[in-house]
Design a protein around this motif. Structure first.
Motif, mmCIF file in Angstrom:
data_model
loop_
_atom_site.group_PDB
_atom_site.id
_atom_site.type_symbol
_atom_site.label_atom_id
_atom_site.label_comp_id
_atom_site.label_asym_id
_atom_site.label_seq_id
_atom_site.Cartn_x
_atom_site.Cartn_y
_atom_site.Cartn_z
ATOM 1 N N THR A 56 0.850 -1.185 0.000
ATOM 2 C CA THR A 56 0.000 0.000 0.000
ATOM 3 C C THR A 56 0.889 1.240 0.000
ATOM 4 O O THR A 56 2.046 1.174 0.440
ATOM 5 C CB THR A 56 -0.923 0.009 1.232
ATOM 6 N N PRO A 57 0.367 2.372 -0.473
ATOM 7 C CA PRO A 57 1.174 3.594 -0.497
ATOM 8 C C PRO A 57 1.688 3.960 0.897
ATOM 9 O O PRO A 57 1.007 3.742 1.905
ATOM 10 C CB PRO A 57 0.206 4.655 -1.016
ATOM 11 N N ALA A 58 2.879 4.508 0.933
ATOM 12 C CA ALA A 58 3.511 4.928 2.185
ATOM 13 C C ALA A 58 4.139 6.301 1.972
ATOM 14 O O ALA A 58 4.278 6.762 0.835
ATOM 15 C CB ALA A 58 4.578 3.910 2.604
ATOM 16 N N ALA A 59 4.526 6.925 3.055
ATOM 17 C CA ALA A 59 5.178 8.227 2.971
ATOM 18 C C ALA A 59 6.465 8.118 2.157
ATOM 19 O O ALA A 59 7.159 7.098 2.197
ATOM 20 C CB ALA A 59 5.491 8.749 4.368
ATOM 21 N N ARG A 60 6.771 9.157 1.429
ATOM 22 C CA ARG A 60 8.005 9.229 0.644
ATOM 23 C C ARG A 60 9.206 9.162 1.574
ATOM 24 O O ARG A 60 9.193 9.714 2.669
ATOM 25 C CB ARG A 60 8.017 10.555 -0.124
ATOM 26 N N ASP A 61 10.252 8.462 1.141
ATOM 27 C CA ASP A 61 11.498 8.428 1.906
ATOM 28 C C ASP A 61 12.309 9.660 1.497
ATOM 29 O O ASP A 61 12.914 9.698 0.424
ATOM 30 C CB ASP A 61 12.287 7.147 1.635
ATOM 31 N N GLU A 62 12.304 10.676 2.355
ATOM 32 C CA GLU A 62 12.971 11.942 2.059
ATOM 33 C C GLU A 62 14.493 11.801 2.066
ATOM 34 O O GLU A 62 15.184 12.523 1.349
ATOM 35 C CB GLU A 62 12.546 13.016 3.069
ATOM 36 N N THR A 63 15.023 10.902 2.854
ATOM 37 C CA THR A 63 16.475 10.716 2.918
ATOM 38 C C THR A 63 17.003 10.094 1.636
ATOM 39 O O THR A 63 18.022 10.523 1.103
ATOM 40 C CB THR A 63 16.856 9.833 4.121
ATOM 41 N N LEU A 64 16.299 9.078 1.134
ATOM 42 C CA LEU A 64 16.767 8.362 -0.047
ATOM 43 C C LEU A 64 16.219 8.931 -1.349
ATOM 44 O O LEU A 64 16.671 8.546 -2.423
ATOM 45 C CB LEU A 64 16.410 6.876 0.073
ATOM 46 N N GLY A 65 15.256 9.832 -1.267
ATOM 47 C CA GLY A 65 14.671 10.411 -2.471
ATOM 48 C C GLY A 65 13.862 9.401 -3.254
ATOM 49 O O GLY A 65 14.152 9.137 -4.416
ATOM 50 N N ASP A 117 20.000 10.458 19.176
ATOM 51 C CA ASP A 117 20.243 11.891 19.331
ATOM 52 C C ASP A 117 21.690 12.204 19.674
ATOM 53 O O ASP A 117 22.202 13.252 19.287
ATOM 54 C CB ASP A 117 19.321 12.484 20.398
ATOM 55 N N ASP A 118 22.342 11.313 20.390
ATOM 56 C CA ASP A 118 23.715 11.558 20.833
ATOM 57 C C ASP A 118 24.758 10.856 19.968
ATOM 58 O O ASP A 118 25.910 10.740 20.374
ATOM 59 C CB ASP A 118 23.876 11.104 22.290
ATOM 60 N N THR A 119 24.376 10.398 18.809
ATOM 61 C CA THR A 119 25.301 9.667 17.944
ATOM 62 C C THR A 119 25.784 10.589 16.831
ATOM 63 O O THR A 119 24.977 11.087 16.045
ATOM 64 C CB THR A 119 24.604 8.428 17.358
ATOM 65 N N PRO A 120 27.101 10.829 16.749
ATOM 66 C CA PRO A 120 27.608 11.804 15.786
ATOM 67 C C PRO A 120 27.551 11.362 14.325
ATOM 68 O O PRO A 120 27.560 12.200 13.443
ATOM 69 C CB PRO A 120 29.056 12.004 16.224
ATOM 70 N N ASN A 121 27.496 10.079 14.053
ATOM 71 C CA ASN A 121 27.557 9.636 12.656
ATOM 72 C C ASN A 121 26.185 9.310 12.073
ATOM 73 O O ASN A 121 26.038 8.416 11.267
ATOM 74 C CB ASN A 121 28.506 8.440 12.510
ATOM 75 N N LEU A 122 25.183 10.101 12.464
ATOM 76 C CA LEU A 122 23.852 9.984 11.896
ATOM 77 C C LEU A 122 23.459 11.313 11.266
ATOM 78 O O LEU A 122 23.724 12.373 11.819
ATOM 79 C CB LEU A 122 22.812 9.623 12.967
ATOM 80 N N GLY A 123 22.824 11.219 10.108
ATOM 81 C CA GLY A 123 22.331 12.418 9.448
ATOM 82 C C GLY A 123 21.098 12.952 10.151
ATOM 83 O O GLY A 123 20.623 12.380 11.132
ATOM 84 N N PRO A 124 20.547 14.042 9.638
ATOM 85 C CA PRO A 124 19.345 14.625 10.247
ATOM 86 C C PRO A 124 18.127 13.719 10.078
ATOM 87 O O PRO A 124 18.059 12.918 9.151
ATOM 88 C CB PRO A 124 19.159 15.937 9.482
ATOM 89 N N SER A 125 17.177 13.868 10.964
ATOM 90 C CA SER A 125 15.927 13.112 10.887
ATOM 91 C C SER A 125 15.084 13.658 9.745
ATOM 92 O O SER A 125 14.908 14.863 9.614
ATOM 93 C CB SER A 125 15.164 13.229 12.207
ATOM 94 N N ARG A 126 14.592 12.719 8.916
ATOM 95 C CA ARG A 126 13.740 13.095 7.791
ATOM 96 C C ARG A 126 12.581 12.108 7.696
ATOM 97 O O ARG A 126 12.716 10.948 8.085
ATOM 98 C CB ARG A 126 14.530 13.059 6.491
ATOM 99 N N PRO A 127 11.452 12.558 7.144
ATOM 100 C CA PRO A 127 10.297 11.661 7.012
ATOM 101 C C PRO A 127 10.609 10.456 6.123
ATOM 102 O O PRO A 127 11.402 10.551 5.184
ATOM 103 C CB PRO A 127 9.235 12.542 6.343
ATOM 104 N N GLY A 128 9.962 9.345 6.452
ATOM 105 C CA GLY A 128 10.146 8.138 5.663
ATOM 106 C C GLY A 128 8.940 7.226 5.754
ATOM 107 O O GLY A 128 8.000 7.505 6.496
ATOM 108 N N PRO A 129 8.946 6.127 5.033
ATOM 109 C CA PRO A 129 7.781 5.233 4.967
ATOM 110 C C PRO A 129 7.457 4.530 6.275
ATOM 111 O O PRO A 129 6.341 4.060 6.467
ATOM 112 C CB PRO A 129 8.159 4.231 3.879
ATOM 113 N N LEU A 130 8.407 4.461 7.194
ATOM 114 C CA LEU A 130 8.161 3.825 8.493
ATOM 115 C C LEU A 130 8.204 4.830 9.630
ATOM 116 O O LEU A 130 8.184 4.464 10.788
ATOM 117 C CB LEU A 130 9.185 2.709 8.740
ATOM 118 N N GLY A 131 8.299 6.109 9.288
ATOM 119 C CA GLY A 131 8.409 7.171 10.280
ATOM 120 C C GLY A 131 9.719 7.916 10.097
ATOM 121 O O GLY A 131 10.530 7.562 9.231
#
Length: 159
Positions: A56-65, A117-131
């Motif tokens: 079924t349709p899900a939210a766009r994965d903004e990180t992966l485009g 939140d405290d992990t330096p090697n993670l990019g910013p939070s962006r919307p995705g199909p699972l949240g």
């Protein structure tokens, strides 16, 4: 065919997580809550993978485009299947061009938001199909990509 057709896909996702954990050991114990299958055409892929479930349709994965569809199997102990079709010339498009269709994203869950939140090697939070999800930085730009979902340790229900 014997066995669950999703088993080899889950095994591939577990291998991606193990590879990522070699660099970032804190990822080792995070559950795989979703598996992103890159495709050039969502409708065809949904038909090809019908044995896994109904997509079924899900939210766009903004990180992966990518446009996305997802399924929820009756077995809530298994990861959610996510079909991803690139709609930009971003990360997923590069992975698809280089390697073709297949497992190109693995979504890991963690209950404690401080874990991410405290992990330096993670990019910013962006919307995705699972949240909302954060990309693990430092992996090859062509993937497979590892994303972490804060506040998710179990497979989500549709709806």
């Amino acid at each position: 065919m014997t066995g669950d057709p999703w088993d080899p896909v889950v095994a591939a996702a577990d291998a991606v997580r193990a590879d990522a954990a070699a660099r970032d050991p804190w990822l080792r114990d995070l559950p795989v809550v979703g598996i992103g299958w890159a495709t050039v055409e969502l409708d065809r892929a949904a038909g090809d993978l019908v044995a896994i479930g109904t997509f079924t349709p899900a939210a766009r994965d903004e990180t992966l485009g990518a446009a996305a569809r997802r399924t929820r199997r009756g077995d809530r102990t298994r990861p959610t299947a996510v079909l991803l079709e690139p709609d930009t010339e971003g990360r997923l498009a590069a992975a698809l061009a280089r390697f073709g269709e297949g497992v190109r994203a693995v979504y890991l869950g963690t209950l404690d938001r401080a874990d991410v939140d405290d992990t330096p090697n993670l990019g910013p939070s962006r919307p995705g199909p699972l949240g909302p999800a954060r990309l693990v930085i430092g992996r090859p730009p062509w993937g497979p990509h590892v994303l972490v979902l804060a506040g998710v340790t179990r497979h989500r229900r549709d709806g």
